[in-house]
Design a protein around this motif. Structure first.
Motif, mmCIF file in Angstrom:
data_model
loop_
_atom_site.group_PDB
_atom_site.id
_atom_site.type_symbol
_atom_site.label_atom_id
_atom_site.label_comp_id
_atom_site.label_asym_id
_atom_site.label_seq_id
_atom_site.Cartn_x
_atom_site.Cartn_y
_atom_site.Cartn_z
ATOM 1 N N UNK A 76 0.786 -1.225 0.000
ATOM 2 C CA UNK A 76 0.000 0.000 0.000
ATOM 3 C C UNK A 76 0.818 1.275 0.000
ATOM 4 N N UNK A 77 2.091 1.177 0.407
ATOM 5 C CA UNK A 77 2.927 2.378 0.452
ATOM 6 C C UNK A 77 4.390 1.973 0.403
ATOM 7 N N UNK A 78 5.261 2.940 0.170
ATOM 8 C CA UNK A 78 6.696 2.671 0.154
ATOM 9 C C UNK A 78 7.156 2.304 1.558
ATOM 10 N N UNK A 79 7.972 1.262 1.632
ATOM 11 C CA UNK A 79 8.477 0.796 2.922
ATOM 12 C C UNK A 79 9.922 0.371 2.729
ATOM 13 N N UNK A 80 10.875 1.137 3.237
ATOM 14 C CA UNK A 80 12.285 0.806 3.002
ATOM 15 C C UNK A 80 12.715 -0.527 3.581
ATOM 16 N N UNK A 81 11.931 -1.076 4.512
ATOM 17 C CA UNK A 81 12.285 -2.374 5.110
ATOM 18 C C UNK A 81 11.794 -3.556 4.282
ATOM 19 N N UNK A 82 10.877 -3.293 3.356
ATOM 20 C CA UNK A 82 10.258 -4.397 2.619
ATOM 21 C C UNK A 82 11.233 -5.179 1.735
ATOM 22 N N UNK A 83 12.104 -4.526 0.956
ATOM 23 C CA UNK A 83 12.994 -5.312 0.096
ATOM 24 C C UNK A 83 13.794 -6.374 0.851
ATOM 25 N N UNK A 84 14.248 -6.044 2.064
ATOM 26 C CA UNK A 84 14.978 -7.037 2.853
ATOM 27 C C UNK A 84 14.071 -8.202 3.231
ATOM 28 N N UNK A 85 12.804 -7.894 3.568
ATOM 29 C CA UNK A 85 11.848 -8.964 3.888
ATOM 30 C C UNK A 85 11.595 -9.836 2.677
ATOM 31 N N UNK A 86 11.445 -9.195 1.506
ATOM 32 C CA UNK A 86 11.187 -9.954 0.284
ATOM 33 C C UNK A 86 12.385 -10.846 -0.059
ATOM 34 N N UNK A 87 13.580 -10.339 0.144
ATOM 35 C CA UNK A 87 14.769 -11.159 -0.104
ATOM 36 C C UNK A 87 14.793 -12.359 0.849
ATOM 37 N N UNK A 88 14.383 -12.129 2.080
ATOM 38 C CA UNK A 88 14.305 -13.224 3.048
ATOM 39 C C UNK A 88 13.302 -14.272 2.586
ATOM 40 N N UNK A 89 12.118 -13.800 2.148
ATOM 41 C CA UNK A 89 11.106 -14.738 1.672
ATOM 42 C C UNK A 89 11.678 -15.631 0.563
ATOM 43 N N UNK A 90 12.357 -15.002 -0.389
ATOM 44 C CA UNK A 90 12.894 -15.756 -1.531
ATOM 45 C C UNK A 90 13.887 -16.806 -1.067
ATOM 46 N N UNK A 91 14.783 -16.414 -0.170
ATOM 47 C CA UNK A 91 15.791 -17.346 0.318
ATOM 48 C C UNK A 91 15.159 -18.473 1.126
ATOM 49 N N UNK A 92 14.208 -18.118 1.977
ATOM 50 C CA UNK A 92 13.548 -19.117 2.820
ATOM 51 C C UNK A 92 12.773 -20.118 1.963
ATOM 52 N N UNK A 93 12.028 -19.603 0.979
ATOM 53 C CA UNK A 93 11.222 -20.488 0.136
ATOM 54 C C UNK A 93 12.099 -21.433 -0.676
ATOM 55 N N UNK A 94 13.195 -20.927 -1.186
ATOM 56 C CA UNK A 94 14.115 -21.773 -1.939
ATOM 57 C C UNK A 94 14.682 -22.875 -1.045
ATOM 58 N N UNK A 95 15.025 -22.514 0.190
ATOM 59 C CA UNK A 95 15.583 -23.484 1.129
ATOM 60 C C UNK A 95 14.545 -24.525 1.549
ATOM 61 N N UNK A 96 13.320 -24.057 1.823
ATOM 62 C CA UNK A 96 12.287 -24.966 2.336
ATOM 63 C C UNK A 96 11.732 -25.894 1.260
ATOM 64 N N UNK A 97 11.416 -25.337 0.088
ATOM 65 C CA UNK A 97 10.714 -26.108 -0.946
ATOM 66 C C UNK A 97 11.636 -26.617 -2.052
ATOM 67 N N UNK A 98 12.874 -26.093 -2.109
ATOM 68 C CA UNK A 98 13.807 -26.453 -3.186
ATOM 69 C C UNK A 98 13.205 -26.173 -4.563
#
Length: 298
Positions: A76-98
């Motif tokens: 809904x709005x710009x959030x400077x913390x979001x890109x780091x969260x999104x990068x975490x999601x990507x790494x976590x999903x790759x690790x969990x689901x391969x």
């Protein structure tokens, strides 16, 4: 009913996972059509007490390109913390689901969408470790659909497009095209669409317009929003009827006592929609020396 655009912008992918294929096509990115898809748990919390949840998470299986994961985030709005969260999601999903992860960010605000679309590099500038490049759907690149024929071609895409264009000056034509098509759409498919758009309009002025169109064009549907509008209409009708009766009671008492009532006073009494005020005037009408006296002190 949840009335947040945030919910509508990602939950529509849970109801219509195949929508991603059309959205990616609109955004100019080629993904193989899925042969199957699965809605996965959105909880990305680790064993330590740090809760992380992606808005919607889907698994797509394709014939030629294998399987991949799609995380959908409504922003809904710009959030400077979001890109780091999104990068975490990507790494976590790759690790969990391969499986290779993909991120789609959906926005209603153009500046937020353009911010979310900028690649973000993590690591020292001389050697970035990671570059985050989400796909972004928003008012800057989603189609402006005002033709019922175009809505009919792809109802899910038209719904998402309407939500992303909630503040567009042409939102009236967009929503009217939606109701034109929904009139002929089976209720099982139309009802969730009605609710998604109601959520997606949020607190924007277009929300009132959508409620009006649903009340007039789709009054025969039994969706939660339609039922809510009918209940409101019944309640308003009861209140108006009570006020009319109370106003006539005031005038009847004045007439019985032979008190002259000017046209201005008659209009004021009949124009009052507050039953409590009319009750107060009725009590005063029993002893008031003149019709104007019933209005003293409110």
């Amino acid at each position: 009913m949840v009335s947040s655009p945030h919910e509508a912008m990602h939950r529509i992918f849970q109801e219509h996972p195949e929508l991603f294929s059309r959205v990616s096509e609109v955004l100019g990115v080629d993904f193989a059509p899925p042969t199957s898809f699965t809605v996965l748990p959105n909880d990305l919390t680790e064993t330590q007490p740090l809760e992380r949840r992606v808005d919607t998470l889907l698994r797509f299986d394709t014939e030629g390109d294998g399987s991949f994961l799609l995380a959908v985030e409504a922003q809904g709005k710009k959030d400077p913390d979001k890109p780091a969260s999104w990068a975490y999601y990507a790494s976590y999903l790759l690790t969990k689901y391969r499986l290779q992860p993909m991120l789609l960010v959906v926005c209603q605000d153009r500046s937020t969408a353009e911010w979310a679309a900028r690649p973000v590099r993590f690591g020292p500038p001389q050697w970035p470790l990671l570059t985050l490049c989400p796909l972004v759907a928003g008012p800057h690149n989603m189609p402006l659909i005002t033709s019922p024929a175009e809505v009919r071609k792809d109802l899910a895409l038209a719904t998402l497009a309407a939500i992303t264009h909630a503040t567009n000056p042409d939102i009236g034509a967009i929503l009217k095209a939606m109701t034109n098509v929904l009139r002929d759409t089976p209720a099982a498919l139309a009802n969730p669409i009605i609710e998604f758009i109601a959520q997606g309009m949020g607190k924007h002025p277009s929300a009132a317009l959508w409620r009006k169109l649903v009340a007039v064009d789709l009054s025969f549907y039994k969706s939660p929003l339609s039922e809510e509008l009918r209940d409101e209409g019944r309640a308003e009708g009861r209140a108006e009827g009570e006020a009319r009766r109370a106003a006539e009671d005031v005038l009847a008492v004045l007439a019985e006592r032979g008190v002259d009532v000017s046209e201005a006073v008659r209009e004021r009494i009949r124009g009052c929609g507050d039953v409590e005020t009319l009750g107060r005037w009725l009590r005063r009408a029993v002893t008031a020396p003149s019709a104007d006296a019933i209005f003293e002190n409110g």
